[in-house]
Scaffold this motif. Sequence first.
Motif, PDB file in Angstrom:
ATOM      1  N   MET A  72       1.304  -1.181   0.013  1.00 11.26           N
ATOM      2  CA  MET A  72      -0.459  -0.180   0.008  1.00 11.26           C
ATOM      3  C   MET A  72       0.623   1.396   0.023  1.00 11.26           C
ATOM      4  N   PRO A  73       0.597   2.028  -0.124  1.00 11.65           N
ATOM      5  CA  PRO A  73       1.541   3.707  -0.213  1.00 11.65           C
ATOM      6  C   PRO A  73       1.275   4.026   1.115  1.00 11.65           C
ATOM      7  N   ILE A  74       2.603   4.942   1.071  1.00 10.07           N
ATOM      8  CA  ILE A  74       2.460   5.877   2.897  1.00 10.07           C
ATOM      9  C   ILE A  74       1.319   6.496   3.076  1.00 10.07           C
ATOM     10  N   PRO A  75       0.467   6.593   4.160  1.00  8.95           N
ATOM     11  CA  PRO A  75      -0.732   7.847   4.643  1.00  8.95           C
ATOM     12  C   PRO A  75       0.131   9.037   5.300  1.00  8.95           C
ATOM     13  N   PHE A  76       0.498   9.934   4.179  1.00  7.42           N
ATOM     14  CA  PHE A  76       1.726  10.717   5.035  1.00  7.42           C
ATOM     15  C   PHE A  76       0.316  11.599   5.610  1.00  7.42           C
ATOM     16  N   THR A  77      -0.697  11.632   4.863  1.00  4.96           N
ATOM     17  CA  THR A  77      -1.996  12.723   5.532  1.00  4.96           C
ATOM     18  C   THR A  77      -3.079  12.245   5.473  1.00  4.96           C
ATOM     19  N   ASN A  78      -4.186  12.899   6.354  1.00  4.27           N
ATOM     20  CA  ASN A  78      -5.389  13.048   6.047  1.00  4.27           C
ATOM     21  C   ASN A  78      -6.593  13.007   4.739  1.00  4.27           C
ATOM     22  N   ASP A  79      -5.344  13.518   3.646  1.00  5.28           N
ATOM     23  CA  ASP A  79      -6.670  13.727   2.544  1.00  5.28           C
ATOM     24  C   ASP A  79      -5.680  12.461   1.386  1.00  5.28           C
ATOM     25  N   LYS A  80      -6.556  11.532   1.356  1.00  6.73           N
ATOM     26  CA  LYS A  80      -6.711  10.507   0.603  1.00  6.73           C
ATOM     27  C   LYS A  80      -5.698  10.940  -0.745  1.00  6.73           C
ATOM     28  N   THR A  81      -6.417  11.968  -1.386  1.00  5.43           N
ATOM     29  CA  THR A  81      -5.478  12.112  -2.408  1.00  5.43           C
ATOM     30  C   THR A  81      -4.485  12.273  -2.731  1.00  5.43           C
ATOM     31  N   LYS A  82      -3.635  12.813  -1.336  1.00  2.00           N
ATOM     32  CA  LYS A  82      -2.746  13.432  -1.548  1.00  2.00           C
ATOM     33  C   LYS A  82      -1.544  11.993  -0.835  1.00  2.00           C
ATOM     34  N   ASN A  83      -1.981  10.740  -0.553  1.00  2.00           N
ATOM     35  CA  ASN A  83      -0.890   9.641  -0.658  1.00  2.00           C
ATOM     36  C   ASN A  83      -1.530   8.718  -1.487  1.00  2.00           C
ATOM     37  N   ASN A  84      -0.492   9.272  -2.334  1.00  2.00           N
ATOM     38  CA  ASN A  84      -0.418   8.401  -3.570  1.00  2.00           C
ATOM     39  C   ASN A  84       0.762   7.142  -3.740  1.00  2.00           C
ATOM     40  N   LEU A  85       0.527   6.251  -4.381  1.00  2.00           N
ATOM     41  CA  LEU A  85       1.911   4.802  -4.962  1.00  2.00           C
ATOM     42  C   LEU A  85       2.993   6.422  -5.437  1.00  2.00           C
ATOM     43  N   TYR A  86       4.124   5.797  -4.273  1.00  2.00           N
ATOM     44  CA  TYR A  86       5.126   6.208  -4.598  1.00  2.00           C
ATOM     45  C   TYR A  86       5.593   5.961  -5.872  1.00  2.00           C
ATOM     46  N   THR A  87       6.440   6.439  -6.839  1.00  2.00           N
ATOM     47  CA  THR A  87       6.904   5.464  -7.845  1.00  2.00           C
ATOM     48  C   THR A  87       8.245   6.215  -8.569  1.00  2.00           C
ATOM     49  N   GLN A  88       9.048   5.199  -9.357  1.00  2.00           N
ATOM     50  CA  GLN A  88      10.470   6.482  -9.503  1.00  2.00           C
ATOM     51  C   GLN A  88      11.021   4.640 -11.217  1.00  2.00           C
ATOM     52  N   GLN A  89      11.241   5.125 -11.839  1.00  2.00           N
ATOM     53  CA  GLN A  89      12.164   4.840 -12.930  1.00  2.00           C
ATOM     54  C   GLN A  89      13.541   4.194 -12.468  1.00  2.00           C
ATOM     55  N   GLU A  90      13.020   2.438 -12.590  1.00  2.00           N
ATOM     56  CA  GLU A  90      14.317   1.403 -11.880  1.00  2.00           C
ATOM     57  C   GLU A  90      15.318   1.238 -12.590  1.00  2.00           C
ATOM     58  N   LEU A  91      14.901   1.163 -14.396  1.00  2.00           N
ATOM     59  CA  LEU A  91      16.652  -0.101 -15.008  1.00  2.00           C
ATOM     60  C   LEU A  91      16.592   1.202 -15.954  1.00  2.00           C
ATOM     61  N   ALA A  92      16.824   2.072 -16.176  1.00  2.00           N
ATOM     62  CA  ALA A  92      17.529   3.398 -16.486  1.00  2.00           C
ATOM     63  C   ALA A  92      19.023   2.858 -17.014  1.00  2.00           C
ATOM     64  N   TRP A  93      19.006   3.662 -18.241  1.00  2.00           N
ATOM     65  CA  TRP A  93      19.941   3.442 -19.242  1.00  2.00           C
ATOM     66  C   TRP A  93      20.474   4.725 -19.918  1.00  2.00           C
ATOM     67  N   LEU A  94      21.421   4.959 -19.866  1.00  2.00           N
ATOM     68  CA  LEU A  94      21.991   6.614 -20.142  1.00  2.00           C
ATOM     69  C   LEU A  94      22.985   5.558 -21.289  1.00  2.00           C
ATOM     70  N   ILE A  95      23.096   6.496 -22.474  1.00  2.00           N
ATOM     71  CA  ILE A  95      23.638   6.192 -23.437  1.00  2.00           C
ATOM     72  C   ILE A  95      25.289   6.430 -24.239  1.00  2.00           C
ATOM     73  N   SER A  96      26.042   5.588 -24.159  1.00  2.00           N
ATOM     74  CA  SER A  96      27.405   6.538 -23.813  1.00  2.00           C
ATOM     75  C   SER A  96      27.683   7.374 -25.421  1.00  2.00           C
ATOM     76  N   ALA A  97      28.487   9.053 -25.517  1.00  2.00           N
ATOM     77  CA  ALA A  97      28.421   9.126 -26.558  1.00  2.00           C
ATOM     78  C   ALA A  97      28.932   8.709 -27.617  1.00  2.00           C
ATOM     79  N   SER A  98      29.911   8.110 -27.478  1.00  2.00           N
ATOM     80  CA  SER A  98      31.141   6.803 -28.615  1.00  2.00           C
ATOM     81  C   SER A  98      30.146   5.703 -28.411  1.00  2.00           C
ATOM     82  N   SER A  99      28.558   5.626 -28.885  1.00  2.00           N
ATOM     83  CA  SER A  99      28.267   3.880 -28.542  1.00  2.00           C
ATOM     84  C   SER A  99      28.291   4.010 -30.309  1.00  2.00           C
ATOM     85  N   ASP A 100      28.258   2.511 -30.570  1.00  2.00           N
ATOM     86  CA  ASP A 100      27.550   2.906 -32.032  1.00  2.00           C
ATOM     87  C   ASP A 100      25.553   2.561 -31.740  1.00  2.00           C
TER      88      ASP A 100
END
Lengths: 297, 419
Positions: free
Chosen positions: B290-318
């Motif tokens: 479940m999301p963490i209920p930080f407040t008593n306003d349910k609309t603010k207590n949304n699920l916290y998501t974050q990008q996980e498998l994120a790739w940067l591409i080398s400037a010298s790559s093919d």
Amino acid sequence: MKIILNSKKTKETALWLFFVGPIFILFTMFFFVPIISGIVYSFTDWDAINSDFNFVGLKNYIFALSIDTDFVASLGRTFYLAFFNVVLTNVLAMLFASALVSNFKHNNKIRTAIFLPNVISMVICGFIWQVMFTKIIGKFGVATGLGFLDRSWLGDPDTVLFSILLVSLWYGVGYVMTIDIAALQSVNESLIEAASLEGANGWQTFWKVKLPVILPTVMVGVFMNVSGSLKMFDLVFSLTGGGPGRASELAMLNVYREAYQFNNYGLGSAKAVILSVIIIAITIFQFRITAKNEVEM
Amino acid sequence: MMKKMICTFLILLTAGSVVFASGQQDKSAQTKRVVNILYAKDDVAEGMANLEEAFERAHPDIDFVHEMLMGNEYDTVLYARDAAGTLPDAFTVFNIGEAEVMRWAKAGKITSVDNLKVVKQLPEAEKNALTLSNGNIYAVVNSSTAAGIVYNKELYKKAGITSVPRTLDEMTAACEKLKAAGITPFIAGAKDGWTMGNQIWKPGLDAVFPYEWNAKRQANEASFHDYGMGMFDFIDLYIANTQSRPLDADYTTQMALFAEGDGAMICQGLWVYNSIISMNPDMESKMGFMPIPFTNDKTKNNLYTQQELAWLISASSDIDAVDTFFDFMINSPEGREIFSRDFAVINPYGIGFEPNPVTADALSYIEAGEYMFNHHENSFPAEFFMVHSSSMQEYMGGTITKEAILDRMDAKWLEAMSK
């Protein structure tokens, strides 16, 4: 004749290069070059990724010593811990050495037991004691009625440095003790006999005869201990991670974080240089004191 | 004479090895293109191995080289390779926000990925979230994860809690019921500061601080005091309801105690599922999320998501070869099958997978639109994760006040800006 000399010189040079050359190259590559580049980077804003960086003069040094309160606090903690670590390690080592220098039954077993922690990696040592402090010492206290042992050793800012000191002593006393035993064994028996004939008691013999004789050797242990204490990193990293909060963050850990976690390599290098200068200054001071004592001998 | 012969032999041997080794490298470089990737996510290592086999079968002209490293050594190896001029063609980073990614971009080490096929097919909202201040996207994101509260359904039932607490008051009541039933509400791993700094403070920032506050903070026109106090209602509840001596327990202990049923909840993310199951397989059917209920306003207590498998591409790559690889992974039937089966992650490409019970709960919040992207922390100075973590430890230990923490945040911000 001249040709022969030249040939001799060439041979000597070749021989010198053969023996000293490889280690000279390695030493230059992995010691001198990093030191020089570290000092250069300490005057820049390099972030380790960008090949371009700007020279910022003394900004990093001023920031580290006057604005970065965490670094200054970590230096204070380092000196505090180093002082007690050096004093207690050497006092305890000398006590054990004095007790174990003579031959008696199980002598070697006791020496081995005290020295044994020294063969373990400091990181492993940290993890072992993490379990000891969090899971074993408290239960041992409850079981034996020693209630004061049942507390948060690593989670309380008031006790965390003491806990690190305890582990550091457990780890380091054996090594210094071995040096001290060797030194005590080297004291000429005739000196001790002469003191005894003069009516000196045990304490006087130790303080007035043995200690002055072995002082140069004892100082070797103290040197290593001072430098090691001021550079302490691996034990703190594995035992407490610098926490709780920053209560056990020593200077080396602060430098590591600045460079490798916050990506401020320029500032991290400046902090490392500051720490190095402090250690070098203390070491020179120690050398002078020791040299003076040796002359007096 | 003998010595001379030995010396000559050793010199020739060394020289020969060097020539042979460089010759080998040249040969392979001439015949094949290479996509070389480095990442820090052990649970997709098997999937990568399967992808390698399938991808090289489909594209015999490209060598796919993948390497996984975990822990502190990941960054060390990455920086060392960069310094040696052998930056991998694609590498993962833990934070794809402005602060981290722009360092690489400004140094000219990575290239924008706006034109990659898999990036073009992203939903607009995802593209907007990935676009940095210079208008470019630099990260190829394969998956998202979520942080919140993993709870033990069996202990909830035992305490008579019939519904998931979605507000602070409901969570307070749930803690009381759990304690009345003799159950520790929260298991903390506070010895590892990140278990609170990353898993409570960061979600709290996005729940309590408005989106637009961040721009004002960047311009030094806002303070952490503006909304910071709002985070402490839940933090105080958490601290008051953890096991004894939470600062002695690290992340592994937190997992172990929860797996043993010693407490009803942990503030963690989707990634803990496999660790807990490996410690106690019986937990498989007992865990919920479940999301963490930080407040008593349910609309603010949304699920916290974050990008996980994120790739940067080398400037010298093919870049064509890199584009081909990611396109194969996401759009080819074989690649999709491997991604669905072996990666089994929440993704922005609509690739379905068999979720575990914890991920299934997270998906239900995402599908209901009750989620938020991580926003604030992404643009904070790099050292702030340390400030969050250590401050939370000190607060738990009772050595700092709420006001002092918020003062410190403001001061550290200015300090970081002056570096």
